[in-house]
Scaffold this active site. Structure first.
Site, short mmCIF file in Angstrom:
data_model
loop_
_atom_site.label_atom_id
_atom_site.label_comp_id
_atom_site.label_asym_id
_atom_site.label_seq_id
_atom_site.Cartn_x
_atom_site.Cartn_y
_atom_site.Cartn_z
N SER B 147 -7.28 -42.39 -20.34
CA SER B 147 -8.19 -41.90 -19.30
C SER B 147 -9.58 -41.63 -19.90
O SER B 147 -10.14 -42.50 -20.57
CB SER B 147 -7.58 -40.65 -18.67
OG SER B 147 -8.26 -40.28 -17.52
N ARG B 217 -8.44 -28.75 -8.77
CA ARG B 217 -7.22 -29.23 -9.41
C ARG B 217 -6.31 -29.94 -8.40
O ARG B 217 -5.67 -30.93 -8.70
CB ARG B 217 -6.47 -28.04 -10.03
CG ARG B 217 -5.20 -28.42 -10.75
CD ARG B 217 -5.47 -29.44 -11.83
NE ARG B 217 -4.31 -29.63 -12.68
CZ ARG B 217 -4.25 -30.56 -13.62
NH1 ARG B 217 -5.28 -31.37 -13.82
NH2 ARG B 217 -3.19 -30.68 -14.36
N ASP B 319 -1.47 -47.04 -11.07
CA ASP B 319 -2.59 -46.14 -11.35
C ASP B 319 -3.78 -46.59 -10.52
O ASP B 319 -4.39 -47.61 -10.78
CB ASP B 319 -2.92 -46.20 -12.85
CG ASP B 319 -4.06 -45.27 -13.24
OD1 ASP B 319 -4.67 -44.66 -12.34
OD2 ASP B 319 -4.32 -45.16 -14.45
N HIS B 352 -1.57 -42.59 -12.41
CA HIS B 352 -2.37 -42.33 -13.61
C HIS B 352 -1.61 -41.48 -14.62
O HIS B 352 -1.76 -41.65 -15.84
CB HIS B 352 -3.66 -41.63 -13.18
CG HIS B 352 -4.66 -41.49 -14.28
ND1 HIS B 352 -5.10 -42.55 -15.03
CD2 HIS B 352 -5.32 -40.39 -14.77
CE1 HIS B 352 -5.99 -42.13 -15.93
NE2 HIS B 352 -6.13 -40.82 -15.78
N ASP B 353 -0.80 -40.57 -14.14
CA ASP B 353 -0.03 -39.69 -15.01
C ASP B 353 0.88 -40.44 -15.98
O ASP B 353 1.33 -39.87 -16.97
CB ASP B 353 0.84 -38.74 -14.17
CG ASP B 353 0.21 -37.37 -14.03
OD1 ASP B 353 -0.87 -37.15 -14.63
OD2 ASP B 353 0.79 -36.52 -13.34
#
Lengths: 193, 384
Positions: B147, B217, B319, B352-353
């Site tokens: 990232s 968040r 992602d 993405h995680d």
């Protein structure tokens, strides 16, 4: 895609020091051979995770891409040689990829199982699809979705205005230049666009 | 593996890309493994938005204090600390140890707060390079990040081409898309419009803009997951269905109804307890600004002409924040410069995680790549 054909004979077609793009490079063995023995450099393209793994393991540059999505990442004539070794028969868009091969490479080299080889003809004459060392699959589980002959490819090359520089058969590790469509299990074409 | 956090102090002034500068700053870092005699086995790990120098291992006496990439880095792991000397460093502007908005400005004697200068990916890389200088390391065997960390790894190969042999860039991009900047802006607006933000000088007021941080968040978290994973994990499950009702609904606009709401609120609450609001603004801005092709009229291939490092790029099919398309742009620019590059596009469901998770194909490709690095000798002239 496995390179279960004579790599040494094919390697002779690749000029020393070429920049090579190997489409469907499998475990990277052929590119590795070209790098070590013919001073070539380049990249393989593969879809299967295990093959990508194997390429990275042996230090061959590999790009995990689906060839059925084309070669848009690669510029015109950006490689000296583009290889399709036992790849063509797995592609949905085989004709487009042939044109793309000619676009991206100065030279294209294609090798694929020749359905015109006499044992295959004999089998079909007897009413059954061939199952041989070269075509080891049953009709219902074969990954070879394009079955064509040496002569078929020559016609396709002509249709796409590709200039065939060399064409021969491979059988038992030997070049076959006499009636290759009948006598060879593998068809090999070297061409330019 | 026991991790020990260390600090390096820098007295000299660091000039920043913006024209501002920092002096009397420090960097928090950790190292794992042993630097070899010719100092050729160093691997730098760059962190993303909410991580730190605590990359791997645990702190003595704290069982559950694993580093954020502990599954990737350590003895016998893909980045094997039995072979490599791995460095994790906390970036400037962070709230986890290195000089940041919560520290004291040496000129004013007051807490920086909103006066902390804007830092960029390039500034971070320059600071990391100074840390390497201080550690006596000229050339990295590899620089690696996911990232925003991947952007730093890429930037290393552009800013210091002779100091990096390999770059491993995971789930990253050569710049942010408009949509990505948009998400960052929503997060920033949530923070700066929180009445407790006080234009960034909330420390003196004894308050924390937690509401803003929570929402920032929550937005971020949504973008790190895929639609499929969120559906699989939460679907339309209710947190606490009303018994005896045929829908189970509370018919309330403000109560937590669905499990996903509960999850996001929990993530937001947790984050607001430990993350600094000014840091969030700084780091998302660093993401927005990163664009190495900008000075080359947007031509990434031209920007990449200086690169000497070999690359492993990894992306994940689901992602959508840093999509495979973005990684392929980098592949293409490397191809155009005839650089060595391998690219793995992992068909993983986690969005993405995924770059922090344990997909065996991902782990194996990184392991194989580092095994190759371990076998090779440093570039000739690398110590020049």
């Amino acid at each position: 895609m496995t390179h279960n054909i004579n790599l040494h004979a094919l390697a002779q077609l690749v000029p020393v020091g070429s920049r090579v793009l190997d489409l469907g490079c499998g475990d990277g063995a052929f590119l590795d051979y070209l790098q070590k023995h013919r001073g070539c450099s380049g990249y393989g393209v593969e879809l299967a995770d295990t093959n990508v793994q194997a390429c990275v393991q042996r230090g061959v540059n590999v790009l995990q891409l689906n060839l059925d999505q084309g070669l848009t990442l690669f510029g015109d004539h950006s490689f000296d040689v583009v290889l399709q070794i036992d790849t063509l028969q797995h592609l949905r868009n085989a004709e487009v990829m042939l044109r793309e091969t000619a676009r991206v490479g100065r030279i294209g080299i294609v090798a694929f199982p020749n359905f015109g080889h006499w044992p295959n003809r004999l089998s079909v004459l007897q009413g059954r699809m061939p199952v041989t060392r070269r075509l080891p699959y049953q009709w219902y589980d074969t990954p070879n979705i394009r079955v064509g002959t040496f002569a078929d490819f020559a016609a396709l090359a002509e249709k796409n205005k590709l200039q065939v520089l060399d064409a021969f058969g491979l059988q038992d590790g030997q070049e076959v230049r006499w009636l290759p469509n009948l006598m060879a299990g593998t068809a090999v074409f070297k061409f330019e666009g | 593996m026991i991790a020990i956090a260390q600090t390096m102090h820098f007295a000299n002034t660091l000039s920043l890309q913006s024209g501002a500068s920092l002096r009397d700053y420090h960097l928090a870092y950790e190292t794992y493994g042993t630097l070899n005699a010719d100092k050729s086995n160093a691997v730098l790990i760059c962190h993303a938005l909410n991580a730190s120098h605590h990359v791997a291992g645990v702190y003595a006496g704290q069982e559950k204090s694993e580093g954020w990439w502990d599954n990737m880095i350590g003895p016998g792991k893909p980045v094997d600390t039995n072979h490599f000397f791995v460095i994790g460093v906390n970036n400037l502007g962070s709230c986890f140890g290195s000089t940041g908005p919560m520290h004291t400005h040496p000129d004013t004697g007051k807490v920086y707060g909103a006066d902390f200068p804007v830092v960029t990916v390039e500034d971070w890389v320059n600071a990391q390079a100074l840390l390497l200088d201080a550690l006596g390391i000229h050339q990295l065997a590899a620089v690696m990040g996911g990232s925003l960390g991947g952007m730093q790894a890429l930037s290393w190969t552009l800013q210091h081409p002779d100091r990096v042999r390999h770059a491993v860039v995971v789930a990253s991009a050569p710049n942010l898309t408009a949509e990505n900047i948009a998400f960052n802006e929503v997060a920033r607006r949530a923070i700066v419009t929180d009445p407790d933000f006080h234009e960034g000088h909330f420390y003196a007021q004894g308050v924390i803009p937690k509401r803003g941080l929570r929402i920032a968040r929550m937005v971020g978290h949504i973008t790190y997951l895929s639609d499929d994973v969120m559906n699989e994990k939460f679907g339309r499950q209710l947190r606490d269905a009303v018994v005896g009702s045929d829908t189970g609904y509370r018919y309330s606009t403000q109560d937590v109804e669905f499990q996903i709401e509960s999850y996001l609120r929990y993530q937001g609450d947790k984050f607001s307890e430990y993350f600094d609001a000014n840091t969030y603004l700084l780091i998302t801005r660093a993401l927005d600004y990163f664009d190495p092709a900008r000075r080359f009229g947007g031509d990434l291939s031209k920007a990449f002409a200086v690169i000497r490092a070999k690359f492993l790029l990894v992306s994940f099919t689901t992602d959508w924040r840093f999509s495979p398309t973005r990684s392929r742009e980098m592949v293409r620019a490397l191809l155009n410069n005839q650089r060595d590059v391998s690219y793995a596009e992992i068909d993983a469901p986690h969005g993405h995680d995924a770059f922090l998770l344990d997909d065996p194909r991902y782990m194996q490709v990184v392991r194989s790549y580092f095994a190759r690095i371990a076998e090779e000798a440093p570039l000739q002239g690398g110590q020049a």
